[in-house]
Scaffold this motif. Structure first.
Motif, PDB file in Angstrom:
ATOM      1  N   GLY A 111       0.856  -1.180   0.000  1.00 54.17           N
ATOM      2  CA  GLY A 111       0.000   0.000   0.000  1.00 54.17           C
ATOM      3  C   GLY A 111       0.893   1.231   0.000  1.00 54.17           C
ATOM      4  O   GLY A 111       2.017   1.212  -0.506  1.00 54.17           O
TER       5      GLY A 111
ATOM      6  N   ALA B 276       7.375   5.499  14.393  1.00 58.08           N
ATOM      7  CA  ALA B 276       7.617   5.624  12.947  1.00 58.08           C
ATOM      8  C   ALA B 276       6.817   6.776  12.336  1.00 58.08           C
ATOM      9  O   ALA B 276       7.272   7.442  11.418  1.00 58.08           O
TER      10      ALA B 276
ATOM     11  N   PHE C 166       4.780  -9.040  -1.719  1.00 56.45           N
ATOM     12  CA  PHE C 166       3.586  -9.868  -1.636  1.00 56.45           C
ATOM     13  C   PHE C 166       2.426  -9.002  -1.171  1.00 56.45           C
ATOM     14  O   PHE C 166       2.560  -8.226  -0.211  1.00 56.45           O
ATOM     15  N   ASP C 167       1.299  -9.133  -1.870  1.00 54.50           N
ATOM     16  CA  ASP C 167       0.084  -8.426  -1.490  1.00 54.50           C
ATOM     17  C   ASP C 167      -1.064  -9.150  -2.176  1.00 54.50           C
ATOM     18  O   ASP C 167      -0.967  -9.472  -3.352  1.00 54.50           O
TER      19      ASP C 167
ATOM     20  N   SER D 248       4.437  -2.114  11.361  1.00 51.57           N
ATOM     21  CA  SER D 248       2.989  -2.013  11.098  1.00 51.57           C
ATOM     22  C   SER D 248       2.145  -2.181  12.358  1.00 51.57           C
ATOM     23  O   SER D 248       1.671  -1.198  12.918  1.00 51.57           O
ATOM     24  N   ARG D 249       1.944  -3.407  12.781  1.00 50.48           N
ATOM     25  CA  ARG D 249       1.218  -3.673  14.026  1.00 50.48           C
ATOM     26  C   ARG D 249       1.849  -4.890  14.685  1.00 50.48           C
ATOM     27  O   ARG D 249       2.174  -5.872  14.017  1.00 50.48           O
TER      28      ARG D 249
ATOM     29  N   LEU E 251       0.886 -13.375  11.144  1.00 53.60           N
ATOM     30  CA  LEU E 251       1.297 -13.679   9.756  1.00 53.60           C
ATOM     31  C   LEU E 251       2.702 -14.296   9.757  1.00 53.60           C
ATOM     32  O   LEU E 251       2.999 -15.222   9.004  1.00 53.60           O
TER      33      LEU E 251
HETATM   34  P1  NAD Z   1      -2.485   0.770   3.039  1.00 53.50           P
HETATM   35  O1  NAD Z   1      -3.913   0.473   3.332  1.00 53.50           O
HETATM   36  O2  NAD Z   1      -2.152   1.844   2.054  1.00 53.50           O
HETATM   37  O3  NAD Z   1      -1.747  -0.574   2.546  1.00 53.50           O
HETATM   38  C1  NAD Z   1      -1.881  -1.815   3.165  1.00 53.50           C
HETATM   39  C2  NAD Z   1      -1.599  -2.881   2.110  1.00 53.50           C
HETATM   40  O4  NAD Z   1      -1.577  -4.157   2.764  1.00 53.50           O
HETATM   41  C3  NAD Z   1      -2.679  -2.953   1.012  1.00 53.50           C
HETATM   42  O5  NAD Z   1      -2.066  -2.908  -0.265  1.00 53.50           O
HETATM   43  C4  NAD Z   1      -3.341  -4.302   1.259  1.00 53.50           C
HETATM   44  O6  NAD Z   1      -3.798  -4.935   0.064  1.00 53.50           O
HETATM   45  C5  NAD Z   1      -2.184  -5.084   1.879  1.00 53.50           C
HETATM   46  N1  NAD Z   1      -2.589  -6.303   2.565  1.00 53.50           N
HETATM   47  C6  NAD Z   1      -3.782  -6.608   3.140  1.00 53.50           C
HETATM   48  N2  NAD Z   1      -3.751  -7.865   3.617  1.00 53.50           N
HETATM   49  C7  NAD Z   1      -2.526  -8.365   3.327  1.00 53.50           C
HETATM   50  C8  NAD Z   1      -1.889  -9.619   3.555  1.00 53.50           C
HETATM   51  N3  NAD Z   1      -2.537 -10.632   4.127  1.00 53.50           N
HETATM   52  N4  NAD Z   1      -0.613  -9.782   3.141  1.00 53.50           N
HETATM   53  C9  NAD Z   1       0.035  -8.774   2.511  1.00 53.50           C
HETATM   54  N5  NAD Z   1      -0.505  -7.574   2.254  1.00 53.50           N
HETATM   55  C10 NAD Z   1      -1.774  -7.368   2.672  1.00 53.50           C
HETATM   56  O7  NAD Z   1      -1.811   1.061   4.447  1.00 53.50           O
HETATM   57  P2  NAD Z   1      -0.484   1.896   4.746  1.00 53.50           P
HETATM   58  O8  NAD Z   1      -0.822   3.340   4.890  1.00 53.50           O
HETATM   59  O9  NAD Z   1       0.584   1.500   3.784  1.00 53.50           O
HETATM   60  O10 NAD Z   1      -0.146   1.366   6.210  1.00 53.50           O
HETATM   61  C11 NAD Z   1       0.223   0.016   6.435  1.00 53.50           C
HETATM   62  C12 NAD Z   1       0.166  -0.278   7.912  1.00 53.50           C
HETATM   63  O11 NAD Z   1       1.192   0.452   8.583  1.00 53.50           O
HETATM   64  C13 NAD Z   1      -1.118   0.201   8.613  1.00 53.50           C
HETATM   65  O12 NAD Z   1      -2.145  -0.779   8.518  1.00 53.50           O
HETATM   66  C14 NAD Z   1      -0.686   0.405  10.026  1.00 53.50           C
HETATM   67  O13 NAD Z   1      -0.939  -0.770  10.764  1.00 53.50           O
HETATM   68  C15 NAD Z   1       0.820   0.621   9.927  1.00 53.50           C
HETATM   69  N6  NAD Z   1       1.236   1.962  10.362  1.00 53.50           N
HETATM   70  C16 NAD Z   1       2.170   2.057  11.345  1.00 53.50           C
HETATM   71  C17 NAD Z   1       2.608   3.308  11.779  1.00 53.50           C
HETATM   72  C18 NAD Z   1       3.668   3.470  12.837  1.00 53.50           C
HETATM   73  O14 NAD Z   1       3.840   4.569  13.372  1.00 53.50           O
HETATM   74  N7  NAD Z   1       4.425   2.441  13.170  1.00 53.50           N
HETATM   75  C19 NAD Z   1       2.045   4.460  11.212  1.00 53.50           C
HETATM   76  C20 NAD Z   1       1.095   4.326  10.201  1.00 53.50           C
HETATM   77  C21 NAD Z   1       0.689   3.071   9.774  1.00 53.50           C
END
Ligand code: NAD
Length: 333
Positions: free
Chosen positions: A153, A297, A173-174, A233-234, A214
């Protein structure tokens, strides 16, 4: 609209106050985390503004709805901590802040990769003690290495561009492959192949029931011996106990975390005077090849300003129209 802002830190107040100017929203800044017990603090507010470690389970949402709250404005992109079914049943509108600055997170992720590889965290401490020995600080060239990006994403694409800039080959992978990642140089492969071929694996997908743990014991066994795992991410995307075993066996050679499964009771607080009761966290912190940051982050001036501005726009949409463009719908989970 009167809004109770939970988990307020001084920097939240600074940026939200600036963004609220002129928007006509009255913000009630509250330091406590939102829980079923603290929900009562929102009495008299139409909306609640919450962050990543606030509890937005059914019990809290019911307590909020009972006190007249109608809207939840998240100061985060992730919404894994919200019981969306309960929110829908209670008629609560939930909005998030998508894509406030993918650069902030992707750049921090790159910082973890660089620091872990070149052991900057250890070098910093050594030099402060006038220990200029290089033993144990040997790194590797990123150029020519293979990086696996799980989730392409906004942040995953940004991280792909950064790593491609270092001369890395990027595998991705996505379940929903996108052209942007390919344009940035990524090659989509199945997850198992990504794990088997990558020197560095970085997680950029949301936490959902499908992505919970995962990275588990079986998937760690697929990774290249000595590979680096980075999670910005989480926390619950990785099975932390399995990762500890992976570090002990050497299957995982480096671990970078900005998020942690059980971070809710730790992160964002100064606990330096306290004994923390989380043995798993202490075990992780004891490895020399593990670098943990406390969910920072996102923490750049640009990102925090964008979060504040979008949060105000979300509240304005809720107040004016009863909905907003960044609303999280149940069917999206
Ligand atoms: P986004 O929605 O733009 O992208 C997420 C991507 O993950 C999408 O392309 C989706 O298709 C893909 N996805 C869904 N299920 C999947 C799977 N099983 N395997 C692989 N890919 C899969 O989100 P983003 O803005 O890029 O953010 C990603 C994540 O980063 C958020 O969900 C959040 O948890 C995390 N985040 C962390 C911080 C931090 O401070 N550490 C800040 C912002 C976001």
């Amino acid at each position: 609209m009167r809004t109770a802002v939970f988990s307020t830190k001084p920097y939240d107040e600074t940026y939200l106050r600036g963004a609220a100017e002129g928007a006509g929203h009255e913000l009630l800044y509250l330091e406590p985390r939102l829980t079923p017990d603290t929900a009562a603090l929102a009495a008299g507010c139409e909306a609640v503004c919450a962050f990543v470690n606030d509890d937005l389970g059914a019990k809290t949402l019911t307590a909020l709805a009972d006190r007249g709250v109608r809207y939840i404005a998240l100061r985060s992109a992730g919404f894994n901590h919200v019981d969306l079914r309960a929110a829908a049943e209670l008629g609560l509108g939930v909005a998030r802040v998508p894509g406030y600055s993918p650069y902030a997170v992707a750049e921090h992720c790159a910082a973890l990769v660089l620091a872990l590889n070149r052991k900057t965290h250890r070098a910093y401490n050594r030099v402060r003690e006038h220990n200029f020995a290089l033993n144990g600080l040997l790194g590797f060239d990123l150029h020519g290495r293979t990086v696996g990006v799980v989730g392409t994403g906004r942040i995953g694409v940004c991280f792909t561009r950064i790593m491609a800039g270092f001369g890395c080959r990027v595998l991705a992978f996505d379940p929903y492959p996108g052209e942007e990642a390919e344009a940035a140089g990524a090659e989509y492969v199945p997850l198992e192949e990504l794990l088997a071929r990558s020197d560095i694996v970085s997680l950029h997908c949301p936490l959902t029931p499908e992505t919970f743990h995962l990275v588990d014991r079986e998937r760690i066994a697929l990774m290249r011996p000595g590979a680096m795992l980075v999670n910005t991410s989480r926390g619950a995307l990785v099975d932390t106990a399995a990762v500890v075993d992976g570090l002990k066996s050497g299957r995982i050679g480096h671990l970078g975390l900005d998020v942690y499964e059980e971070e809710a009771d730790l992160f964002f607080e100064d606990l330096s005077d306290q004994v923390i009761g989380d043995d798993l966290f202490d075990r992780l912190s004891a490895f020399p090849n593990v670098l943990i940051t406390g969910h920072q982050a996102f923490f750049t001036a640009e990102a925090v300003a964008a979060i504040a501005a979008t949060t105000m726009a979300n509240l304005t949409g809720f107040e004016r129209d009863g909905f907003c463009g960044n609303q999280v719908a149940l069917e999206r989970t």
